[in-house]
Motif scaffolding. Structure first.
Motif, PDB file in Angstrom:
ATOM      1  N   ILE A  11       7.340  53.810 167.689  1.00 13.02           N
ATOM      2  CA  ILE A  11       7.131  52.414 167.561  1.00 13.02           C
ATOM      3  C   ILE A  11       5.859  52.404 168.471  1.00 13.02           C
ATOM      4  O   ILE A  11       4.947  51.389 168.211  1.00 13.02           O
ATOM      5  N   LEU A  12       5.663  52.777 169.731  1.00  9.17           N
ATOM      6  CA  LEU A  12       4.763  52.766 170.659  1.00  9.17           C
ATOM      7  C   LEU A  12       3.364  53.406 169.995  1.00  9.17           C
ATOM      8  O   LEU A  12       2.174  52.600 170.184  1.00  9.17           O
ATOM      9  N   ILE A  13       3.147  54.317 169.112  1.00  7.83           N
ATOM     10  CA  ILE A  13       2.263  54.703 168.538  1.00  7.83           C
ATOM     11  C   ILE A  13       1.558  53.868 167.318  1.00  7.83           C
ATOM     12  O   ILE A  13       0.612  53.859 167.292  1.00  7.83           O
ATOM     13  N   ILE A  14       2.595  53.257 166.715  1.00  2.46           N
ATOM     14  CA  ILE A  14       2.253  52.238 165.729  1.00  2.46           C
ATOM     15  C   ILE A  14       1.742  51.097 166.257  1.00  2.46           C
ATOM     16  O   ILE A  14       0.548  50.613 165.823  1.00  2.46           O
ATOM     17  N   GLY A  15       2.208  50.412 167.563  1.00  2.24           N
ATOM     18  CA  GLY A  15       1.720  49.289 168.144  1.00  2.24           C
ATOM     19  C   GLY A  15       0.451  49.807 168.912  1.00  2.24           C
ATOM     20  O   GLY A  15      -0.545  48.773 168.831  1.00  2.24           O
ATOM     21  N   CYS A  16       0.232  50.776 169.302  1.00  2.00           N
ATOM     22  CA  CYS A  16      -1.464  51.397 170.006  1.00  2.00           C
ATOM     23  C   CYS A  16      -2.395  51.193 168.925  1.00  2.00           C
ATOM     24  O   CYS A  16      -3.392  51.016 169.154  1.00  2.00           O
ATOM     25  N   SER A  17      -1.872  51.850 167.824  1.00  2.04           N
ATOM     26  CA  SER A  17      -2.828  52.043 166.528  1.00  2.04           C
ATOM     27  C   SER A  17      -3.100  50.522 166.254  1.00  2.04           C
ATOM     28  O   SER A  17      -4.516  50.417 166.082  1.00  2.04           O
ATOM     29  N   ILE A  18      -2.358  49.623 165.978  1.00  5.97           N
ATOM     30  CA  ILE A  18      -2.519  48.148 165.619  1.00  5.97           C
ATOM     31  C   ILE A  18      -3.500  47.680 166.708  1.00  5.97           C
ATOM     32  O   ILE A  18      -4.576  47.079 166.281  1.00  5.97           O
ATOM     33  N   TYR A  19      -2.967  47.976 167.943  1.00  6.60           N
ATOM     34  CA  TYR A  19      -4.088  47.097 169.071  1.00  6.60           C
ATOM     35  C   TYR A  19      -5.226  48.016 169.172  1.00  6.60           C
ATOM     36  O   TYR A  19      -6.134  46.952 169.189  1.00  6.60           O
ATOM     37  N   PHE A  20      -5.517  49.176 168.754  1.00  9.95           N
ATOM     38  CA  PHE A  20      -6.829  49.640 168.777  1.00  9.95           C
ATOM     39  C   PHE A  20      -7.687  49.309 167.974  1.00  9.95           C
ATOM     40  O   PHE A  20      -8.839  48.893 168.040  1.00  9.95           O
ATOM     41  N   TYR A  21      -6.990  49.136 166.614  1.00 10.82           N
ATOM     42  CA  TYR A  21      -7.684  48.548 165.420  1.00 10.82           C
ATOM     43  C   TYR A  21      -8.288  47.136 165.762  1.00 10.82           C
ATOM     44  O   TYR A  21      -9.465  46.925 165.317  1.00 10.82           O
ATOM     45  N   GLU A  22      -7.360  46.245 166.409  1.00 17.79           N
ATOM     46  CA  GLU A  22      -7.803  44.862 166.708  1.00 17.79           C
ATOM     47  C   GLU A  22      -9.007  45.044 167.875  1.00 17.79           C
ATOM     48  O   GLU A  22      -9.860  43.881 167.817  1.00 17.79           O
ATOM     49  N   THR A  23      -9.099  45.849 168.658  1.00 19.41           N
ATOM     50  CA  THR A  23     -10.424  46.047 169.596  1.00 19.41           C
ATOM     51  C   THR A  23     -11.799  46.270 168.782  1.00 19.41           C
ATOM     52  O   THR A  23     -12.744  46.109 169.469  1.00 19.41           O
TER      53      THR A  23
END
Length: 146
Positions: A11-23
């Motif tokens: 879940i954290l890796i999925i969330g971080c991937s989405i967050y990184f994409y948003e940056t």
């Protein structure tokens, strides 16, 4: 296999991937070496690395004698945090933080009086010097001391 750690890590890796994409959509400037996305990306990469370690540790078998943590301790710590946040406007940041840190150390069964006194005082000294003196941040003094 420790399934909760595996689940949380994924879940954290999925969330971080989405967050990184948003940056990626953050504005950048030619005049600066770093953009507004620099620190969020650093935090995201650190979280990705820690999540990978969490997933890797989930495949390791539980060692004998290892006890499972009780949810009661988590709820008590959350309760102390809620009380801490609720008391800041009334008592003030520094006194409430001192009481909070000492109560958490006592709750963690720290018996050394040196640690029980030096950790809260050192933490408050750092916060005072860095935030109040250097950055000129005003911290709540509380209704009692106004």
């Amino acid at each position: 296999m420790n399934r909760p750690n595996l689940f949380i890590g994924v879940i954290l890796i999925i969330g971080c991937s989405i967050y990184f994409y948003e940056t990626i959509s953050f504005p950048s400037s030619e005049l600066q070496m770093t953009s507004a996305a620099f620190i969020p990306r650093v935090y995201c990469i650190i979280m990705l690395i820690l999540s990978a370690f969490l997933i890797a540790s989930s495949f390791k078998g539980e060692e004998e004698g290892e006890s499972k943590p009780s949810f009661l301790y988590s709820f008590i710590a959350i309760g102390l945090t809620v009380i801490y946040v609720a008391l800041i406007p009334f008592i003030g940041f520094f006194i409430t933080t001192l009481l909070f840190i000492v109560s958490l150390l006592v709750f963690a069964k720290v018996k050394s009086y040196i640690i029980l006194s030096s950790v809260p005082i050192g933490t408050l000294a750092f916060i005072y010097i860095f935030f109040v003196k250097i950055l000129n941040v005003s911290l709540p003094v509380g209704i009692v001391f106004q």
